[in-house]
Write an enzyme that holds these catalytic residues in place. Structure first.
Site, mmCIF file in Angstrom:
data_model
loop_
_atom_site.group_PDB
_atom_site.id
_atom_site.type_symbol
_atom_site.label_atom_id
_atom_site.label_comp_id
_atom_site.label_asym_id
_atom_site.label_seq_id
_atom_site.Cartn_x
_atom_site.Cartn_y
_atom_site.Cartn_z
ATOM 1 N N LYS A 143 0.805 -1.198 0.039
ATOM 2 C CA LYS A 143 0.029 -0.294 0.121
ATOM 3 C C LYS A 143 0.797 1.221 -0.093
ATOM 4 O O LYS A 143 0.503 2.114 -0.734
ATOM 5 C CB LYS A 143 -1.099 -0.010 1.030
ATOM 6 C CG LYS A 143 -2.240 -0.896 0.991
ATOM 7 C CD LYS A 143 -2.779 -1.446 2.482
ATOM 8 C CE LYS A 143 -3.773 -2.444 2.123
ATOM 9 N NZ LYS A 143 -4.386 -3.033 3.356
ATOM 10 N N GLN A 147 -5.598 -1.913 9.360
ATOM 11 C CA GLN A 147 -5.279 -3.316 8.921
ATOM 12 C C GLN A 147 -5.494 -4.337 9.652
ATOM 13 O O GLN A 147 -5.287 -4.569 10.839
ATOM 14 C CB GLN A 147 -3.526 -3.355 8.716
ATOM 15 C CG GLN A 147 -3.094 -4.342 7.945
ATOM 16 C CD GLN A 147 -3.622 -4.814 6.510
ATOM 17 O OE1 GLN A 147 -3.444 -3.629 5.717
ATOM 18 N NE2 GLN A 147 -4.092 -5.611 6.103
ATOM 19 N N ASP A 179 -11.639 1.869 3.235
ATOM 20 C CA ASP A 179 -11.615 0.551 3.132
ATOM 21 C C ASP A 179 -13.157 0.235 3.151
ATOM 22 O O ASP A 179 -13.892 -1.182 2.765
ATOM 23 C CB ASP A 179 -11.282 0.042 4.489
ATOM 24 C CG ASP A 179 -9.876 -0.900 3.884
ATOM 25 O OD1 ASP A 179 -9.827 -1.155 2.940
ATOM 26 O OD2 ASP A 179 -9.049 -1.437 4.557
#
Ligand code: NAP
Length: 283
Positions: A52, A96, A119
């Protein structure tokens, strides 16, 4: 022989366009920024986070990493999320997964400002998706939808069968496909006579995490087959959830692994960071 859907090439094209958008924003003195929080030292998460950061660098998005120890308390995590919510220089926040088992990931997601939810995991984003409103969509399902759009695969009236009902892939895909007017069936580990469902699919999307699980006899002639699975064998080789070599002969379109859905996921994260930045700046 099926048309191979080239996720690697499409993701590259998307990243190039995002880079141009990013340059335009910078001319307006707006610098998109993604903040990534990782708790503990899960080796797979480390790889994902590194990828990322690399993608952000390539596009021109500022990247900030918060590496918290595996002993971090829920309150400490929430406090960091609250701080990032208030930080006007941060446009996107990504937590995450997985988190160490003493932490509640859903409680943490609830704290992320939905305007920075790149997300698409907050209750606001998932709720908006279910009622068909514009929102942040989880990156892998969004990548699948972009592939359909790029290859002119119309979902309206089609029978879409999704294998897998995870919160990050299967469930958001239900609404993504429903919003495109497909007739959607979702199957999981308790589904009986799975083949009866898969054989009826015009479009079969597989996200279960079992190498080469979907075989030729489970697929209708001419079906579109999207393989989300990523399985690493003992030899280090990646395989999908679909027996590609044999299913390819029967499908009309198919995604390979690697080089299919995988590269689209990060491209869509970058897409969501730019979307968040523009919305926050009312562009
Ligand atoms: P997950 O959370 O483990 O969920 C797996 C789903 O598959 C569950 O809903 C499970 O059913 C269902 N399932 C398991 N065995 C099954 C069977 N024999 N028949 C039917 N359904 C079955 O997995 P996930 O996070 O969605 O990930 C799925 C796969 O996609 C993994 O290989 C993962 O690495 C990959 N993935 C790839 C990307 C990408 O960027 N390409 C992104 C995310 C995930 P139950 O709900 O009943 O347990």
């Amino acid at each position: 022989m099926a048309v191979i859907i080239d996720g690697k090439e499409l993701a590259k094209k998307i990243r190039e366009n995002l880079k141009i958008e990013c340059e335009k924003l910078k001319k307006e003195e707006i610098v998109p920024k993604l903040a990534v929080i990782m708790v503990g030292d899960n080796p797979a998460s480390k790889v994902y986070v590194k990828n990322k950061s690399k993608a952000c660098k390539e596009i021109g998005i500022e990247y900030e990493e918060y590496l918290l120890s595996k002993e971090t308390k829920q309150k400490e995590l929430i406090n960091l999320i609250k701080k990032l919510n208030e930080d006007k220089t941060v446009n996107g926040i990504l937590l995450q997964s997985p988190l160490p088992s003493h932490l509640d990931i859903n409680k943490a997601f609830k704290e992320i400002d939905y305007r920075k939810d790149v997300d698409g995991f907050t209750p606001v984003s998932t709720g908006k998706l279910t009622i068909g409103e514009d929102t942040f969509i989880s990156c892998t399902p969004l990548g699948v939808i972009k592939m359909f759009e790029e290859y002119n695969i119309d979902l309206a009236g089609k029978s879409v069968v999704i294998l897998g009902r995870s919160n990050i892939v299967g469930k958001p895909l239900i609404h993504c496909c429903l919003n495109k007017n497909a007739t959607v069936t979702v199957c999981h580990s308790k589904t009986k006579d799975l083949k009866e469902y898969t054989k009826r699919a015009d479009i079969l999307i597989v996200a279960i995490g079992k190498s080469k699980f979907v075989t030729e006899d489970m697929v209708k002639e001419g079906a579109v087959v999207i393989d989300v699975g990523i399985n690493r064998g003992k030899d280090g080789k990646l395989t999908g959830d679909v027996d590609f070599e044999n299913v390819e002969k029967k499908a009309s379109y198919i995604t390979p692994v690697p080089g299919g859905v995988g590269p689209m996921t990060i491209a869509m994260l970058m897409n969501n960071v730019i979307k968040a930045t523009k919305e926050q700046n009312e562009i």
